[in-house]
Design an enzyme around this catalytic site. Structure first.
Site, mmCIF file in Angstrom:
data_model
loop_
_atom_site.group_PDB
_atom_site.id
_atom_site.type_symbol
_atom_site.label_atom_id
_atom_site.label_comp_id
_atom_site.label_asym_id
_atom_site.label_seq_id
_atom_site.Cartn_x
_atom_site.Cartn_y
_atom_site.Cartn_z
ATOM 1 N N MET A 126 36.495 42.608 32.925
ATOM 2 C CA MET A 126 36.130 41.829 32.745
ATOM 3 C C MET A 126 35.080 41.402 32.565
ATOM 4 O O MET A 126 34.220 39.992 31.992
ATOM 5 C CB MET A 126 36.492 41.876 34.906
ATOM 6 C CG MET A 126 36.192 40.445 35.117
ATOM 7 S SD MET A 126 38.051 39.683 34.631
ATOM 8 C CE MET A 126 37.876 38.289 35.072
ATOM 9 N N ASP A 144 25.430 48.203 33.584
ATOM 10 C CA ASP A 144 26.612 49.187 34.534
ATOM 11 C C ASP A 144 25.691 49.895 34.595
ATOM 12 O O ASP A 144 24.419 50.148 35.130
ATOM 13 C CB ASP A 144 27.925 49.461 33.661
ATOM 14 C CG ASP A 144 29.038 49.512 34.410
ATOM 15 O OD1 ASP A 144 28.972 50.617 35.556
ATOM 16 O OD2 ASP A 144 30.012 49.171 34.145
ATOM 17 N N VAL A 172 31.927 43.911 39.951
ATOM 18 C CA VAL A 172 32.616 45.382 39.276
ATOM 19 C C VAL A 172 33.755 45.709 40.631
ATOM 20 O O VAL A 172 34.360 44.199 41.081
ATOM 21 C CB VAL A 172 31.425 45.880 41.039
ATOM 22 C CG1 VAL A 172 29.833 45.897 39.984
ATOM 23 C CG2 VAL A 172 30.904 45.200 42.558
ATOM 24 N N LYS A 229 30.720 45.736 47.041
ATOM 25 C CA LYS A 229 30.151 44.536 46.252
ATOM 26 C C LYS A 229 29.051 44.195 47.786
ATOM 27 O O LYS A 229 27.622 43.795 46.649
ATOM 28 C CB LYS A 229 30.766 43.575 46.361
ATOM 29 C CG LYS A 229 31.684 43.610 45.472
ATOM 30 C CD LYS A 229 33.370 42.267 45.183
ATOM 31 C CE LYS A 229 33.703 42.556 44.533
ATOM 32 N NZ LYS A 229 34.040 42.503 42.682
ATOM 33 N N SER A 287 38.118 38.311 43.761
ATOM 34 C CA SER A 287 39.467 37.413 43.475
ATOM 35 C C SER A 287 39.945 37.308 44.868
ATOM 36 O O SER A 287 40.839 37.202 44.893
ATOM 37 C CB SER A 287 40.618 38.385 43.002
ATOM 38 O OG SER A 287 40.095 39.015 41.391
ATOM 39 N N HIS A 329 34.775 32.468 39.929
ATOM 40 C CA HIS A 329 36.324 33.577 39.419
ATOM 41 C C HIS A 329 36.631 33.470 38.192
ATOM 42 O O HIS A 329 36.918 32.219 38.136
ATOM 43 C CB HIS A 329 37.114 33.680 41.018
ATOM 44 C CG HIS A 329 38.006 34.264 40.764
ATOM 45 N ND1 HIS A 329 39.569 34.260 41.082
ATOM 46 C CD2 HIS A 329 38.754 35.655 40.171
ATOM 47 C CE1 HIS A 329 40.381 34.739 40.897
ATOM 48 N NE2 HIS A 329 39.872 35.416 40.125
ATOM 49 N N ASN A 362 44.953 32.632 44.155
ATOM 50 C CA ASN A 362 45.433 33.930 44.941
ATOM 51 C C ASN A 362 46.405 33.907 45.582
ATOM 52 O O ASN A 362 47.625 34.840 46.734
ATOM 53 C CB ASN A 362 44.701 34.846 43.980
ATOM 54 C CG ASN A 362 44.724 35.944 43.163
ATOM 55 O OD1 ASN A 362 45.301 35.118 41.994
ATOM 56 N ND2 ASN A 362 43.622 36.073 42.567
ATOM 57 N N TYR A 368 45.326 25.805 34.199
ATOM 58 C CA TYR A 368 44.325 27.030 33.000
ATOM 59 C C TYR A 368 44.642 28.629 33.849
ATOM 60 O O TYR A 368 44.239 29.005 33.198
ATOM 61 C CB TYR A 368 42.910 26.129 33.831
ATOM 62 C CG TYR A 368 43.354 24.082 32.321
ATOM 63 C CD1 TYR A 368 43.543 25.118 31.513
ATOM 64 C CD2 TYR A 368 43.056 23.430 33.291
ATOM 65 C CE1 TYR A 368 43.411 24.127 30.168
ATOM 66 C CE2 TYR A 368 43.420 22.585 32.598
ATOM 67 C CZ TYR A 368 43.577 22.747 30.776
ATOM 68 O OH TYR A 368 43.946 21.279 30.370
#
Ligand code: 3H9
Length: 699
Positions: free
Chosen positions: A304, A323, A380, A387, A409, A430, A480, A638
């Site tokens: 991602m 990272d 992450v 987070k 998400s 997102h 979602n 989309y």
């Protein structure tokens, strides 16, 4: 003539100028203005007529807002008949984008001169239409059939130089277009140039052309999954090559009218305006300024984070990819480089272009390197505590005013923002996987997110080529949250009596890019399994909605990554095949839950899945999570493979009739499960009051 069109003489050349901002669309005022100007020019002493436009572009097409309304004379075909038969030489002067009906106007002129920066094209297919003012007949006569097939079925514009080489444009200049057009007109007059009508050029059908049309037709049938306009375009092109101009024009008119009356075009036109509306945020004061974002930090070098980094680097924004370890960033960067190597191999990018993009990326395993970036996007692991830790750290490092975004998400933006001392700078951005490919960006507003931060995220989304949609805060945001209901119904259809292939085929034949169970296999069934492990029995809901998925994971069937999930996958081609072992698992799950299977028809599957989406969408709208119904349609088209030619879930129920949709939802509520099918009060109210979703605005 009105103000939309003016006419003046420059020596022996008459100049018609269109001025109809923003894109000089061919509204009624423009059509009648040009008609009047042509009449004036026919009678005056001018020897040639230039048609040019003010503002940012040559005519960008018919006025799409006029489609579906009662026609007003003169029609565009009537105008073009007058233009084609005009006694003087006619020259189109093209800048910006000459598109659709606008390019058809230019093609009807005798000569075309364009700025080098101009583009021309016939994008009607993207609106479920076809060029309806001679474009399908004149283009192949000028450029040849293969070029016309490509231009009109793709709908993609081409650059002026390319148009020049295809004889669609006669001259390209670098600047001072109108002066150059007037000079060109005088030159043509002096040379004694004749009127040159594309309509009189010869065209015939070779065996090669016939083969091309058949093969393009077959390819488009597969690619566009049920769109009708591409085939209608090919019918017109075939007519152009086999019939006299007038007969071809008649065929084009019939096919155009059929397209216009087709619900697919209504849906695609809805999407055209929906995409543009999505960028507008009603609650933002008009003077809200977006911040400049010249550098961005991406946290998380996985799939991602890497995809998000690609989007920014491609848009020329400096990226620092961070990272935990040097090894993780090295792997992330290698993966990105590999993706670009594939693009170069496929001819989508040159090696120089990818070098320039990669030069925009640096990597680090030290968060302190984010001290000076304008924006950070955290990508992450999907865990709230992780987070919150990241954001607390960022709060101590990032410069004041930096935008701090989470790519979560599901998690609460407010909880994440509360881990910082500057919740006004925090919001959700997102992205959808693969982030460098998927066009959707959900911008999620937390309770404290400032107007400036929201405006900045929307502007950045546009800059990196995304279609951005604002979502309010709720579990799963717009996309979602709705998807849970769609997935639930797919699972229930399976356990109640259907099969994976019936469910997926029903949805794919209807137009979805991929059926729901095939999508689950692609995403990995273990993801949902792990998420369910964190939930109480009550939170998990009806066991019938996840029992089969659980059993598949427990049998080691994790989806495509393990070679099997709801299907068996060919290791080479990744082609899916039905697997009797899956139906054995389904049969056992039915037995455990006491479910007697019944026959399903495809219509029930499509109705249950699409109405589950739309019913939840209506709740989101009423709660103010989504600004407008069309935003939800943009999210689904989309981000979730919903067919644009159906216009998204909200347009789908609007066009089926809200009363019919509510009747079906109520039937599902009464016959299937009252808890799953709580009819959205907004829908019931709209039906009672004769209202429309498209007009709904929450007070
Ligand atoms: C046609 O021509 C049929 C004919 O063959 C036959 C007829 C018989 N009409 O996109 P933007 C509005 S079909 C009405 O943000 P950009 C748009 O909604 C047509 N409105 O700007 C927006 O409004 P708002 C074939 C239109 O610079 C504003 O203009 N032509 C139309 O990013 C600015 O638009 C096409 O399909 C229109 N035709 O891009 C071309 N076009 O500000 C469609 C735009 O209120 N247009 N608006 O949100 C485009 O592709 C892009 O607008 C263009 C400019 C590239 C021109």
């Amino acid at each position: 003539m009105g103000t939309a069109v003016t006419y003046e003489r420059q020596g022996q050349i008459g100049v018609i100028r269109v001025n109809n901002p923003p894109v000089n669309a061919l509204s009624h005022a423009v059509r009648s203005g040009i008609m009047d100007a042509l009449a004036t020019a026919a009678d005056d002493a001018s020897l040639a007529v230039v048609l040019a436009c003010d503002g940012r572009t040559f005519i960008a097409g018919a006025d799409i807002t006029e489609f579906g309304k009662p026609p007003q004379a003169p029609s565009l075909p009537d105008l073009l008949l007058a233009l084609d038969n005009h006694p003087k030489l006619t020259i189109a002067a093209i800048h910006g984008t000459a598109l659709g009906g606008g390019f058809e106007v230019a093609l009807t002129c005798n000569y075309r001169i364009a700025l080098a920066t101009a583009k021309v094209g016939l994008p009607e297919v993207k609106l479920g239409l076809l060029p309806g003012a001679g474009g399908t007949q004149r283009t192949p006569r000028l450029a040849g059939l293969p070029a016309a097939v490509d231009l009109i079925t793709s709908g993609n514009p081409i650059a002026a130089e390319n148009a020049l080489s295809l004889h669609l444009v006669d001259k390209v200049v670098g600047e001072n277009l109108v002066d150059a057009a007037v000079a060109y007109g005088s030159e043509l007059v002096e040379q004694g140039a004749q009127k040159r009508q594309a309509s009189t050029l010869p065209l015939s059908l070779t065996t090669e052309d016939e083969k091309l049309i058949a093969s393009v037709g077959a390819k488009l049938l597969k690619k566009t999954r049920g769109e009708r306009a591409p085939q209608r375009i090919l019918n017109c092109l075939l007519a152009a090559a086999t019939q006299p101009f007038e007969a071809g024009l008649k065929r084009e008119r019939e096919e155009f009218m059929a397209c216009l009356a087709d619900p697919q075009s209504a849906a695609l036109r809805h999407m055209f305006f929906a995409e543009r509306a999505a960028g507008k945020i009603d609650s933002l004061p008009k003077d809200t300024k977006a911040l400049d974002v010249a550098s961005v930090g991406i946290i998380g070098a996985g799939t991602m984070g890497g995809g998000i980094a690609m989007c920014f680097a491609q848009a020329g924004i400096k990226v620092t990819l961070v990272d935990m370890t040097d090894e993780a960033v090295k792997l992330g960067l290698e993966k990105i480089a590999k993706n670009y190597a594939i693009s170069v191999k496929r001819g989508r990018l040159t090696a120089d272009q990818t070098d320039a993009i990669m030069a925009n990326m640096t990597t680090s395993s030290n968060f302190n390197d984010l001290a000076h970036v304008d924006m950070v996007i955290e990508a992450v692991f999907e865990n709230l505590e992780v987070k919150k830790d990241v954001f607390a750290k960022l709060d101590g490092i990032c410069k004041p005013g930096a935008v701090l975004a989470s790519n979560t998400s599901y998690q609460s933006i407010d909880a994440i923002a509360a881990a910082t001392t500057r919740p006004e700078s925090v919001l959700g951005m997102h992205f959808f996987s693969p982030a460098n490919v998927m066009k959707l960006l959900e911008v999620v507003k937390g309770a404290a997110s400032s107007d400036t931060v929201i405006a900045t995220a929307m502007a950045v989304g546009k800059k990196i080529g995304k279609v951005s949609v604002l979502s309010g805060m709720c579990y799963g945001f717009i996309g979602n949250r709705m998807l849970r209901h769609y997935g639930r119904e797919a699972s229930l259809c399976l356990i109640e009596g259907s099969t994976p292939s019936q469910i997926d085929s029903a949805m794919e034949s209807w137009g979805m890019a991929m059926g729901p169970l095939a999508v689950s296999d692609l995403a990995g069934l273990d993801i949902g399994y792990k998420a369910r492990e964190q939930l109480s029995a009550e939170q998990k809901g009806d066991p019938a909605s996840y029992r089969v998925a659980d059993r598949l994971v427990e049998a080691g069937r994790l989806g495509q990554k393990s070679g099997a999930g709801y299907y068996q996958y060919d290791p080479e081609t990744r082609q899916r095949q039905e697997d009797p072992a899956v139906m054995a698992i389904v049969t056992e799950a039915r037995r455990e839950l006491g479910i007697t299977p019944r026959q399903f028809d495809d219509e029930e599957i499509v109705n249950r899945l699409t109405l589950a989406l739309a019913n939840e969408g209506a709740k989101l709208l009423q709660e103010g999570i989504a600004q407008r119904a069309s935003d939800i349609d943009v999210v689904y088209c989309y981000g979730y493979g919903f067919p644009r030619f159906k216009g998204g879930p909200m347009h789908t129920i609007e066009s089926m009739g809200l009363d019919k949709a509510v009747t079906l939802i109520n039937e599902f509520r009464d016959q299937l499960n009252p808890e799953h099918w709580q009819t959205a009060p907004l829908l019931t109210n709209l039906v009672a009051n004769g209202g429309q979703l498209a007009d709904y605005h929450r007070d």
